[in-house]
Design a protein around this motif. Structure first.
Motif, mmCIF file in Angstrom:
data_model
loop_
_atom_site.group_PDB
_atom_site.id
_atom_site.type_symbol
_atom_site.label_atom_id
_atom_site.label_comp_id
_atom_site.label_asym_id
_atom_site.label_seq_id
_atom_site.Cartn_x
_atom_site.Cartn_y
_atom_site.Cartn_z
ATOM 1 N N ARG A 98 40.550 -45.716 3.211
ATOM 2 C CA ARG A 98 39.127 -45.501 3.463
ATOM 3 C C ARG A 98 38.519 -46.621 4.310
ATOM 4 O O ARG A 98 37.824 -46.356 5.265
ATOM 5 N N GLN A 142 36.256 -38.929 9.151
ATOM 6 C CA GLN A 142 36.735 -37.566 8.921
ATOM 7 C C GLN A 142 37.712 -37.166 10.021
ATOM 8 O O GLN A 142 37.502 -37.475 11.200
ATOM 9 N N GLY A 143 38.779 -36.502 9.621
ATOM 10 C CA GLY A 143 39.798 -36.105 10.581
ATOM 11 C C GLY A 143 40.841 -37.167 10.822
ATOM 12 O O GLY A 143 41.753 -36.957 11.614
#
Length: 426
Positions: free
Chosen positions: A181, A133-134
């Motif tokens: 991802r 995340q981020g």
């Protein structure tokens, strides 16, 4: 949450976990050692027993030591035994080979002392990559029993030349949209320098190729390759030749090629194979079959003893081996053949004075079955899995083979994995 259990660790299992026996079955507890009294909390099923987390060590083993790596067990699952003193660790690993031969019907074999690769010498790493995340990037090995990635700052197994790439590679990938991802980075340390193969879940464009080229130039990486979704590998950037010297023969491995884990381990394996052959008094210039030959790690040293037919199923490895063999003078013939589906048959095997095989982790059930039906008298088996070795060796023993030498090689330091070179004669 399950209640705590107070148990005594009786032995280590094949994965390096401590094993305690309870009325409900075996309890497998990572990070514990034989003889330790602990409290543990069961966390789930594992085979016929249960996995458990150690909560407190009530009575520690005298062989317990402080692990050198800050990531050990708490994050990274690559090592299992950094907390064990080396003499006890080495004795346990060597005993795995002794036990495998006993299960194969060869008790009492004089197993050699184990060769142990030094820390910080492993030259190959298959690192997992995960976008957080981020936009941050995790780079490292998987956590124990999990798909989560341990974001590593150091590693006491890998060569420092590879560890030095962790931080800049993480920063590069953070800025590359090709990794959406998750993916992987295979690092091989060749004689020409580090070699990098990236696998990503998105495409790379011209600007990202330029980033990879600049990264390679800055960090002394002659070649950076990228794997497409369909498995095709292409060179994203190459600034110079790549090469590895195998017993005096220069080979040019494909991106991500399989290498023996540590140079010291490779040398020990080669020495044990050649010693095993020398003890068999083969005819001068006998023909030798090298099965699961890879890029020729054993083929080229074997060629000093006779003409070698090297069989390998991976197309890139065969191409590497063939090109190097032609330049080296033709004592090695590279042949592409998937031995899992098309093992050499007895009529083919009967042409050879000796068979050397270095199969994958699960062993070589079908190929060994064909060897037992042949007239081959000498077999040298290089194994990375004592369980598969015990099974395949049992087949050879039932067919009239006897073990003449056995050498354990620990090139997977602090892991439960063990390499072995076992020589058989009918």
């Amino acid at each position: 949450m399950q209640p705590l259990r107070e148990v005594t660790i009786e032995r280590l299992g094949s994965a390096g976990d401590g094993v305690a026996e309870t009325p409900e079955g075996s309890l497998f507890v990572a990070g514990t050692l034989p003889g330790e009294r602990i409290t543990a909390r069961p966390v789930g099923k594992r085979g016929e027993g249960q996995a458990a987390d150690a909560v407190e060590i009530l009575a520690a083993s005298p062989d317990r030591v402080v692990p050198p790596c800050p990531h050990f067990l708490t994050e990274c699952g690559a090592c299992a035994l950094q907390h064990w003193a080396m003499p006890a660790y080495a004795a346990w690993k060597r005993a795995r080979l002794v036990e495998a031969l006993e299960r194969a019907g060869q008790p009492g074999v004089a197993v050699a002392e184990m060769v142990i690769a030094a820390p910080n010498t492993r030259r190959r790493a298959d690192l997992a990559l995960k976008r957080l995340q981020g936009g941050a990037m995790a780079l490292g090995f998987h956590q124990r029993g999990s798909a989560a990635v341990a974001d590593l700052s150091t590693c006491h197994v890998l060569d420092p030349a590879l560890v030095a790439l962790f931080r800049p590679l993480r920063e590069l990938l953070r800025r590359m949209p090709a990794l959406k991802r998750e993916g992987s980075a295979v690092l091989n340390l060749l004689d020409s320098g580090p070699d990098l193969l990236l696998r990503t879940d998105g495409p790379i464009d011209a600007s990202q190729r330029a980033m990879l080229a600049a990264f390679g130039t800055t960090h002394g990486i002659p070649r950076v390759a990228w794997a497409l979704k369909d498995g095709v590998v292409e060179n994203a950037a190459q600034a110079g030749p790549v090469f590895l010297n195998l017993s005096g023969v220069r080979v040019a491995p494909a991106p991500g090629a399989f290498l023996q884990a540590a140079p010291e381990g490779e040398a020990a394996i080669i020495a044990a194979v050649l010693a095993g052959l020398a003890s068999q008094k083969l005819p001068v210039r006998a023909r030798i079959a090298d099965l699961y030959a890879g890029i020729g790690t054993l083929s080229f040293p074997l060629s000093a003893r006779g003409r070698v037919a090297a069989y390998e199923g991976d197309a890139a490895a065969v191409a590497t081996l063939d090109a190097a063999a032609r330049k080296a003078g033709g004592q090695v013939e590279a042949i592409r053949r998937d031995l899992a589906y098309r093992p050499l048959l007895p009529a083919e095997l009967n042409r050879f004075g000796a068979v050397v095989l270095d199969p994958p982790y699960n062993g070589a059930v079908e190929q060994v079955a064909q060897i037992t039906r042949s007239t081959v008298a000498v077999v040298i088996y290089v194994s990375c899995n004592p369980v598969a070795l015990a099974r395949d060796a049992a087949s050879l023993v039932k067919a009239g083979f006897k073990v003449t030498s056995a050498v354990p090689v620990d090139q997977f330091r602090w892991s439960p994995h063990l390499e072995s070179v076992v020589s058989f004669r009918r």
